[in-house]
Design a protein around this motif. Structure first.
Motif, PDB file in Angstrom:
ATOM      1  N   UNK A  11       0.833  -1.202   0.000  1.00 26.59           N
ATOM      2  CA  UNK A  11       0.000   0.000   0.000  1.00 26.59           C
ATOM      3  C   UNK A  11       0.867   1.251   0.000  1.00 26.59           C
ATOM      4  N   UNK A  12       0.516   2.209  -0.847  1.00 29.55           N
ATOM      5  CA  UNK A  12       1.265   3.471  -0.853  1.00 29.55           C
ATOM      6  C   UNK A  12       1.187   4.130   0.526  1.00 29.55           C
ATOM      7  N   UNK A  13      -0.038   4.213   1.042  1.00 35.33           N
ATOM      8  CA  UNK A  13      -0.241   4.746   2.395  1.00 35.33           C
ATOM      9  C   UNK A  13      -1.350   3.928   3.052  1.00 35.33           C
ATOM     10  N   UNK A  14      -0.984   2.726   3.511  1.00 33.10           N
ATOM     11  CA  UNK A  14      -1.948   1.889   4.213  1.00 33.10           C
ATOM     12  C   UNK A  14      -2.397   2.568   5.492  1.00 33.10           C
ATOM     13  N   UNK A  15      -3.677   2.484   5.792  1.00 36.15           N
ATOM     14  CA  UNK A  15      -4.240   3.173   6.958  1.00 36.15           C
ATOM     15  C   UNK A  15      -5.523   2.477   7.414  1.00 36.15           C
ATOM     16  N   UNK A  16      -5.987   2.884   8.594  1.00 38.14           N
ATOM     17  CA  UNK A  16      -7.328   2.627   9.061  1.00 38.14           C
ATOM     18  C   UNK A  16      -7.779   1.191   9.157  1.00 38.14           C
ATOM     19  N   UNK A  17      -6.996   0.250   9.716  1.00 39.73           N
ATOM     20  CA  UNK A  17      -7.537  -1.104   9.864  1.00 39.73           C
ATOM     21  C   UNK A  17      -8.818  -1.070  10.693  1.00 39.73           C
ATOM     22  N   UNK A  18      -9.828  -1.788  10.239  1.00 40.64           N
ATOM     23  CA  UNK A  18     -11.145  -1.773  10.874  1.00 40.64           C
ATOM     24  C   UNK A  18     -11.703  -3.182  10.862  1.00 40.64           C
ATOM     25  N   UNK A  19     -11.835  -3.781  12.039  1.00 45.82           N
ATOM     26  CA  UNK A  19     -12.421  -5.113  12.151  1.00 45.82           C
ATOM     27  C   UNK A  19     -13.910  -4.971  12.411  1.00 45.82           C
ATOM     28  N   UNK A  20     -14.718  -5.516  11.496  1.00 50.62           N
ATOM     29  CA  UNK A  20     -16.169  -5.510  11.670  1.00 50.62           C
ATOM     30  C   UNK A  20     -16.582  -6.838  12.294  1.00 50.62           C
ATOM     31  N   UNK A  21     -16.944  -6.794  13.568  1.00 47.85           N
ATOM     32  CA  UNK A  21     -17.219  -8.026  14.318  1.00 47.85           C
ATOM     33  C   UNK A  21     -18.454  -8.752  13.801  1.00 47.85           C
ATOM     34  N   UNK A  22     -19.419  -8.014  13.248  1.00 46.85           N
ATOM     35  CA  UNK A  22     -20.647  -8.658  12.778  1.00 46.85           C
ATOM     36  C   UNK A  22     -20.393  -9.541  11.560  1.00 46.85           C
ATOM     37  N   UNK A  30      -5.939   2.195   1.380  1.00 45.90           N
ATOM     38  CA  UNK A  30      -4.720   2.816   0.869  1.00 45.90           C
ATOM     39  C   UNK A  30      -5.085   4.265   0.591  1.00 45.90           C
ATOM     40  N   UNK A  31      -4.688   5.154   1.486  1.00 42.69           N
ATOM     41  CA  UNK A  31      -5.143   6.542   1.418  1.00 42.69           C
ATOM     42  C   UNK A  31      -4.809   7.200   0.084  1.00 42.69           C
ATOM     43  N   UNK A  32      -3.564   7.085  -0.349  1.00 45.13           N
ATOM     44  CA  UNK A  32      -3.143   7.740  -1.586  1.00 45.13           C
ATOM     45  C   UNK A  32      -3.380   6.874  -2.802  1.00 45.13           C
ATOM     46  N   UNK A  33      -3.517   5.574  -2.626  1.00 47.67           N
ATOM     47  CA  UNK A  33      -3.892   4.680  -3.718  1.00 47.67           C
ATOM     48  C   UNK A  33      -5.370   4.744  -4.042  1.00 47.67           C
ATOM     49  N   UNK A  34      -6.161   5.406  -3.172  1.00 47.01           N
ATOM     50  CA  UNK A  34      -7.595   5.617  -3.383  1.00 47.01           C
ATOM     51  C   UNK A  34      -8.352   4.292  -3.488  1.00 47.01           C
ATOM     52  N   UNK A  35      -8.071   3.389  -2.540  1.00 50.15           N
ATOM     53  CA  UNK A  35      -8.700   2.066  -2.549  1.00 50.15           C
ATOM     54  C   UNK A  35      -9.110   1.698  -1.122  1.00 50.15           C
ATOM     55  N   UNK A  36     -10.279   1.068  -0.994  1.00 47.54           N
ATOM     56  CA  UNK A  36     -10.706   0.436   0.255  1.00 47.54           C
ATOM     57  C   UNK A  36     -10.659  -1.069   0.064  1.00 47.54           C
ATOM     58  N   UNK A  37     -10.171  -1.794   1.075  1.00 46.64           N
ATOM     59  CA  UNK A  37      -9.985  -3.241   0.996  1.00 46.64           C
ATOM     60  C   UNK A  37     -10.790  -3.966   2.080  1.00 46.64           C
ATOM     61  N   UNK A  38     -11.017  -5.264   1.807  1.00 46.81           N
ATOM     62  CA  UNK A  38     -11.634  -6.151   2.800  1.00 46.81           C
ATOM     63  C   UNK A  38     -11.040  -7.547   2.646  1.00 46.81           C
TER      64      UNK A  38
END
Length: 292
Positions: A11-22, A30-38
Protein backbone atom coordinates in the motif's frame (compact mmCIF):
# COMPACT_ATOMS: atom_id res chain seq x y z
CA UNK A 1 4.32 -12.46 20.79
CA UNK A 2 4.64 -13.01 17.02
CA UNK A 3 4.70 -10.44 14.21
CA UNK A 4 3.81 -11.67 10.74
CA UNK A 5 2.96 -10.20 7.37
CA UNK A 6 -0.71 -10.90 6.72
CA UNK A 7 -0.63 -9.41 3.21
CA UNK A 8 2.41 -8.07 1.37
CA UNK A 9 0.24 -5.65 -0.55
CA UNK A 10 2.58 -2.63 -0.89
CA UNK A 11 0.00 0.00 0.00
CA UNK A 12 1.26 3.47 -0.85
CA UNK A 13 -0.24 4.75 2.39
CA UNK A 14 -1.95 1.89 4.21
CA UNK A 15 -4.24 3.17 6.96
CA UNK A 16 -7.33 2.63 9.06
CA UNK A 17 -7.54 -1.10 9.86
CA UNK A 18 -11.15 -1.77 10.87
CA UNK A 19 -12.42 -5.11 12.15
CA UNK A 20 -16.17 -5.51 11.67
CA UNK A 21 -17.22 -8.03 14.32
CA UNK A 22 -20.65 -8.66 12.78
CA UNK A 23 -19.32 -9.84 9.41
CA UNK A 24 -15.95 -11.01 10.78
CA UNK A 25 -14.10 -9.12 8.07
CA UNK A 26 -11.10 -6.81 8.19
CA UNK A 27 -11.24 -3.55 6.26
CA UNK A 28 -8.40 -1.14 5.59
CA UNK A 29 -7.51 1.56 3.09
CA UNK A 30 -4.72 2.82 0.87
CA UNK A 31 -5.14 6.54 1.42
CA UNK A 32 -3.14 7.74 -1.59
CA UNK A 33 -3.89 4.68 -3.72
CA UNK A 34 -7.60 5.62 -3.38
CA UNK A 35 -8.70 2.07 -2.55
CA UNK A 36 -10.71 0.44 0.25
CA UNK A 37 -9.98 -3.24 1.00
CA UNK A 38 -11.63 -6.15 2.80
CA UNK A 39 -10.42 -9.65 3.73
CA UNK A 40 -10.96 -12.45 6.23
CA UNK A 41 -9.06 -12.55 9.52
CA UNK A 42 -6.33 -14.65 7.92
CA UNK A 43 -5.92 -12.60 4.75
CA UNK A 44 -8.17 -14.52 2.32
CA UNK A 45 -11.13 -13.47 0.12
CA UNK A 46 -9.66 -10.08 -0.69
CA UNK A 47 -12.09 -7.51 -2.10
CA UNK A 48 -11.23 -3.98 -3.19
CA UNK A 49 -13.19 -0.85 -4.11
CA UNK A 50 -11.64 1.93 -6.20
CA UNK A 51 -12.47 5.40 -4.95
CA UNK A 52 -12.51 8.72 -6.83
CA UNK A 53 -10.13 10.50 -4.46
CA UNK A 54 -7.74 10.07 -1.53
CA UNK A 55 -9.37 8.43 1.50
CA UNK A 56 -8.62 9.09 5.16
CA UNK A 57 -10.88 6.58 6.94
CA UNK A 58 -14.06 4.56 6.68
CA UNK A 59 -16.89 3.18 8.82
CA UNK A 60 -19.26 0.32 8.04
CA UNK A 61 -22.92 1.30 7.80
CA UNK A 62 -25.56 -0.24 10.03
CA UNK A 63 -26.96 -2.55 7.33
CA UNK A 64 -23.48 -3.80 6.37
CA UNK A 65 -24.03 -3.10 2.65
CA UNK A 66 -21.87 -0.03 2.49
CA UNK A 67 -19.64 2.41 4.31
CA UNK A 68 -19.15 6.05 5.12
CA UNK A 69 -15.81 7.08 3.66
CA UNK A 70 -13.90 10.25 4.54
CA UNK A 71 -12.47 11.32 1.18
CA UNK A 72 -10.31 14.30 0.38
CA UNK A 73 -13.32 16.49 -0.29
CA UNK A 74 -15.88 15.36 2.24
CA UNK A 75 -17.87 12.51 3.73
CA UNK A 76 -19.39 10.09 1.20
CA UNK A 77 -21.41 6.90 1.10
CA UNK A 78 -19.78 3.89 -0.59
CA UNK A 79 -22.13 1.15 -1.83
CA UNK A 80 -20.32 -2.21 -1.51
CA UNK A 81 -22.58 -3.85 -4.11
CA UNK A 82 -22.24 -1.30 -6.93
CA UNK A 83 -19.11 0.62 -5.97
CA UNK A 84 -21.05 3.90 -6.27
CA UNK A 85 -19.77 6.82 -4.19
CA UNK A 86 -22.15 9.66 -3.24
CA UNK A 87 -21.33 12.90 -1.41
CA UNK A 88 -22.92 13.54 1.99
CA UNK A 89 -21.21 16.80 2.98
CA UNK A 90 -17.87 18.57 2.60
CA UNK A 91 -16.94 20.15 5.96
CA UNK A 92 -14.17 22.32 4.50
CA UNK A 93 -15.09 23.53 0.99
CA UNK A 94 -12.98 26.66 1.52
CA UNK A 95 -9.76 24.79 2.36
CA UNK A 96 -8.45 23.15 -0.85
CA UNK A 97 -5.13 22.18 0.75
CA UNK A 98 -6.84 20.06 3.41
CA UNK A 99 -8.23 16.55 3.20
CA UNK A 100 -10.21 14.39 5.62
CA UNK A 101 -8.14 11.89 7.57
CA UNK A 102 -8.57 9.44 10.46
CA UNK A 103 -12.00 8.62 11.88
CA UNK A 104 -14.03 6.12 13.93
CA UNK A 105 -17.61 5.54 15.10
CA UNK A 106 -18.76 6.05 18.68
CA UNK A 107 -21.09 3.63 20.46
CA UNK A 108 -24.17 5.59 19.38
CA UNK A 109 -23.31 5.31 15.69
CA UNK A 110 -21.76 8.74 15.12
CA UNK A 111 -18.70 9.06 12.84
CA UNK A 112 -15.94 11.26 14.29
CA UNK A 113 -13.20 12.24 11.83
CA UNK A 114 -10.70 15.05 11.46
CA UNK A 115 -8.95 16.77 8.59
CA UNK A 116 -5.29 17.40 7.86
CA UNK A 117 -3.13 19.94 6.07
CA UNK A 118 -1.59 18.02 3.16
CA UNK A 119 1.74 19.82 3.61
CA UNK A 120 1.60 18.82 7.31
CA UNK A 121 2.52 22.35 8.40
CA UNK A 122 -0.48 24.62 8.95
CA UNK A 123 -2.87 24.51 11.93
CA UNK A 124 -5.91 24.92 9.71
CA UNK A 125 -7.70 21.60 10.17
CA UNK A 126 -10.66 20.54 12.30
CA UNK A 127 -12.35 17.63 14.06
CA UNK A 128 -15.92 16.81 12.98
CA UNK A 129 -18.86 14.63 14.00
CA UNK A 130 -21.23 13.22 11.40
CA UNK A 131 -24.44 12.12 13.09
CA UNK A 132 -26.72 9.28 11.87
CA UNK A 133 -29.18 11.93 10.62
CA UNK A 134 -26.29 13.24 8.44
CA UNK A 135 -25.96 16.55 10.26
CA UNK A 136 -22.38 17.77 10.69
CA UNK A 137 -20.88 19.28 13.86
CA UNK A 138 -17.42 20.79 14.45
CA UNK A 139 -15.78 19.60 17.68
CA UNK A 140 -12.30 21.18 17.61
CA UNK A 141 -9.94 23.12 15.36
CA UNK A 142 -6.38 24.46 15.11
CA UNK A 143 -5.09 21.02 14.09
CA UNK A 144 -2.29 20.13 11.63
CA UNK A 145 -2.87 16.38 11.15
CA UNK A 146 -5.87 14.68 12.79
CA UNK A 147 -5.19 11.14 13.96
CA UNK A 148 -5.92 8.41 16.48
CA UNK A 149 -9.57 8.90 17.49
CA UNK A 150 -10.80 6.21 19.91
CA UNK A 151 -12.78 5.86 23.12
CA UNK A 152 -12.27 4.29 26.53
CA UNK A 153 -14.37 1.13 27.03
CA UNK A 154 -16.94 3.12 29.07
CA UNK A 155 -17.08 5.84 26.35
CA UNK A 156 -16.41 8.57 28.93
CA UNK A 157 -13.00 9.48 27.49
CA UNK A 158 -12.20 10.32 23.88
CA UNK A 159 -8.57 10.08 22.76
CA UNK A 160 -7.22 12.04 19.80
CA UNK A 161 -3.96 13.51 18.53
CA UNK A 162 -2.60 16.15 16.25
CA UNK A 163 0.34 14.07 15.02
CA UNK A 164 2.79 16.96 15.08
CA UNK A 165 1.82 18.22 18.55
CA UNK A 166 4.01 15.61 20.26
CA UNK A 167 1.03 14.70 22.46
CA UNK A 168 -1.99 12.43 22.62
CA UNK A 169 -4.98 14.24 24.10
CA UNK A 170 -7.93 13.10 26.19
CA UNK A 171 -11.34 14.76 26.22
CA UNK A 172 -14.39 14.19 28.35
CA UNK A 173 -16.97 12.59 26.05
CA UNK A 174 -20.73 12.94 26.42
CA UNK A 175 -22.17 9.81 24.83
CA UNK A 176 -25.69 11.25 24.93
CA UNK A 177 -24.82 14.29 22.81
CA UNK A 178 -21.54 13.35 21.11
CA UNK A 179 -19.86 16.48 22.42
CA UNK A 180 -16.30 16.77 23.74
CA UNK A 181 -14.92 18.99 26.49
CA UNK A 182 -11.98 19.46 28.85
CA UNK A 183 -9.17 18.69 26.43
CA UNK A 184 -5.97 17.79 28.24
CA UNK A 185 -2.66 16.04 27.62
CA UNK A 186 -3.00 12.28 28.04
CA UNK A 187 0.66 11.59 27.28
CA UNK A 188 3.70 13.26 25.70
CA UNK A 189 5.72 11.32 23.15
CA UNK A 190 9.45 10.98 22.97
CA UNK A 191 9.94 12.59 19.54
CA UNK A 192 13.75 12.64 19.69
CA UNK A 193 13.99 9.83 17.13
CA UNK A 194 11.59 11.45 14.68
CA UNK A 195 8.41 9.56 15.54
CA UNK A 196 4.89 10.96 15.68
CA UNK A 197 1.56 9.67 16.99
CA UNK A 198 -0.59 8.11 14.27
CA UNK A 199 -3.55 5.72 14.52
CA UNK A 200 -4.75 4.41 17.89
CA UNK A 201 -7.11 1.88 19.42
CA UNK A 202 -8.16 0.96 22.96
CA UNK A 203 -8.13 -2.58 24.34
CA UNK A 204 -10.63 -4.20 26.69
CA UNK A 205 -8.52 -3.22 29.71
CA UNK A 206 -8.72 0.45 28.78
CA UNK A 207 -5.11 0.76 27.58
CA UNK A 208 -4.40 2.90 24.52
CA UNK A 209 -2.33 1.42 21.67
CA UNK A 210 -0.67 3.92 19.33
CA UNK A 211 1.27 3.42 16.10
CA UNK A 212 4.22 5.78 16.18
CA UNK A 213 4.88 6.50 12.53
CA UNK A 214 8.45 7.11 11.28
CA UNK A 215 9.74 5.46 14.47
CA UNK A 216 8.30 1.95 13.91
CA UNK A 217 7.03 1.49 17.45
CA UNK A 218 3.71 0.27 18.81
CA UNK A 219 3.26 1.70 22.28
CA UNK A 220 0.66 0.63 24.82
CA UNK A 221 -0.25 3.36 27.30
CA UNK A 222 -1.90 2.73 30.65
CA UNK A 223 -5.05 4.75 31.46
CA UNK A 224 -2.85 7.21 33.39
CA UNK A 225 -0.74 7.87 30.27
CA UNK A 226 2.38 5.97 31.34
CA UNK A 227 4.12 3.60 28.91
CA UNK A 228 3.17 -0.02 29.57
CA UNK A 229 4.69 -1.84 26.58
CA UNK A 230 6.78 -1.06 23.48
CA UNK A 231 6.87 -3.28 20.37
CA UNK A 232 9.39 -2.63 17.60
CA UNK A 233 7.93 -3.33 14.16
CA UNK A 234 9.89 -4.50 11.08
CA UNK A 235 9.27 -1.14 9.32
CA UNK A 236 9.45 2.46 10.51
CA UNK A 237 6.44 3.87 8.68
CA UNK A 238 3.61 2.10 10.53
CA UNK A 239 0.38 4.05 10.47
CA UNK A 240 -2.49 2.56 12.46
CA UNK A 241 -3.68 -0.33 14.65
CA UNK A 242 -6.87 -2.27 15.38
CA UNK A 243 -7.70 -5.44 17.30
CA UNK A 244 -9.62 -8.02 15.34
CA UNK A 245 -10.04 -11.67 14.50
CA UNK A 246 -12.82 -13.95 15.81
CA UNK A 247 -11.54 -13.50 19.39
CA UNK A 248 -10.49 -9.84 19.03
CA UNK A 249 -6.96 -10.87 20.02
CA UNK A 250 -4.98 -10.08 16.85
CA UNK A 251 -3.52 -6.59 16.46
CA UNK A 252 -3.60 -5.56 12.80
CA UNK A 253 -1.08 -2.90 11.77
CA UNK A 254 -0.96 -0.92 8.52
CA UNK A 255 2.12 0.67 6.96
CA UNK A 256 3.12 2.82 4.00
CA UNK A 257 5.34 1.99 1.03
CA UNK A 258 6.18 5.56 0.03
CA UNK A 259 8.25 8.13 1.88
CA UNK A 260 5.31 10.56 1.67
CA UNK A 261 7.50 13.60 2.39
CA UNK A 262 11.25 13.82 1.64
CA UNK A 263 12.29 14.21 5.27
CA UNK A 264 10.87 10.81 6.26
CA UNK A 265 12.83 7.53 6.40
CA UNK A 266 13.18 4.72 3.88
CA UNK A 267 11.97 1.23 4.83
CA UNK A 268 12.99 -2.35 3.88
CA UNK A 269 11.04 -4.56 1.48
CA UNK A 270 8.26 -5.15 4.04
CA UNK A 271 7.12 -1.54 3.55
CA UNK A 272 3.44 -1.13 2.73
CA UNK A 273 2.49 -4.52 4.19
CA UNK A 274 -0.48 -5.32 6.40
CA UNK A 275 0.86 -6.92 9.58
CA UNK A 276 -0.74 -9.14 12.23
CA UNK A 277 0.66 -9.19 15.78
CA UNK A 278 -0.40 -12.31 17.69
CA UNK A 279 -0.10 -13.74 21.19
CA UNK A 280 -0.22 -10.41 23.00
CA UNK A 281 -2.45 -11.71 25.79
CA UNK A 282 -4.81 -8.77 25.20
CA UNK A 283 -8.20 -8.43 23.52
CA UNK A 284 -9.77 -5.46 21.82
CA UNK A 285 -13.22 -3.88 21.96
CA UNK A 286 -15.74 -4.36 19.09
CA UNK A 287 -16.08 -1.35 16.81
CA UNK A 288 -19.51 0.16 16.18
CA UNK A 289 -21.19 0.66 12.83
CA UNK A 290 -22.38 4.04 11.53
CA UNK A 291 -26.05 4.35 12.41
CA UNK A 292 -27.54 5.45 9.11
Amino acid sequence: MKIEILLDIKNRLGEGPLWDAESERLYWIDSLGCVAYRCTHDGREIRAWDLPDAIGSMAIRKDGNGAVVALRRGFHFLDFRTGDVDLIVDPEPDKPNNRLNDGKVDRRGRFIAGSMDTSEEGKNSGLYRLDPDLTLHKLDDGIIVSNGPCWSPDSKTFYFTDSWSGEIWAYDYDLETGNVSNRRTFTRLDTSTGGAADGSTVDAEGFVWNAQVYDGKLIRYAPDGTVDRVINMPVKKITSVMFGGPNLDVLYVTSMAIRHLPRFPHDPVERGALFAVRDLGVRGVPESRFGA
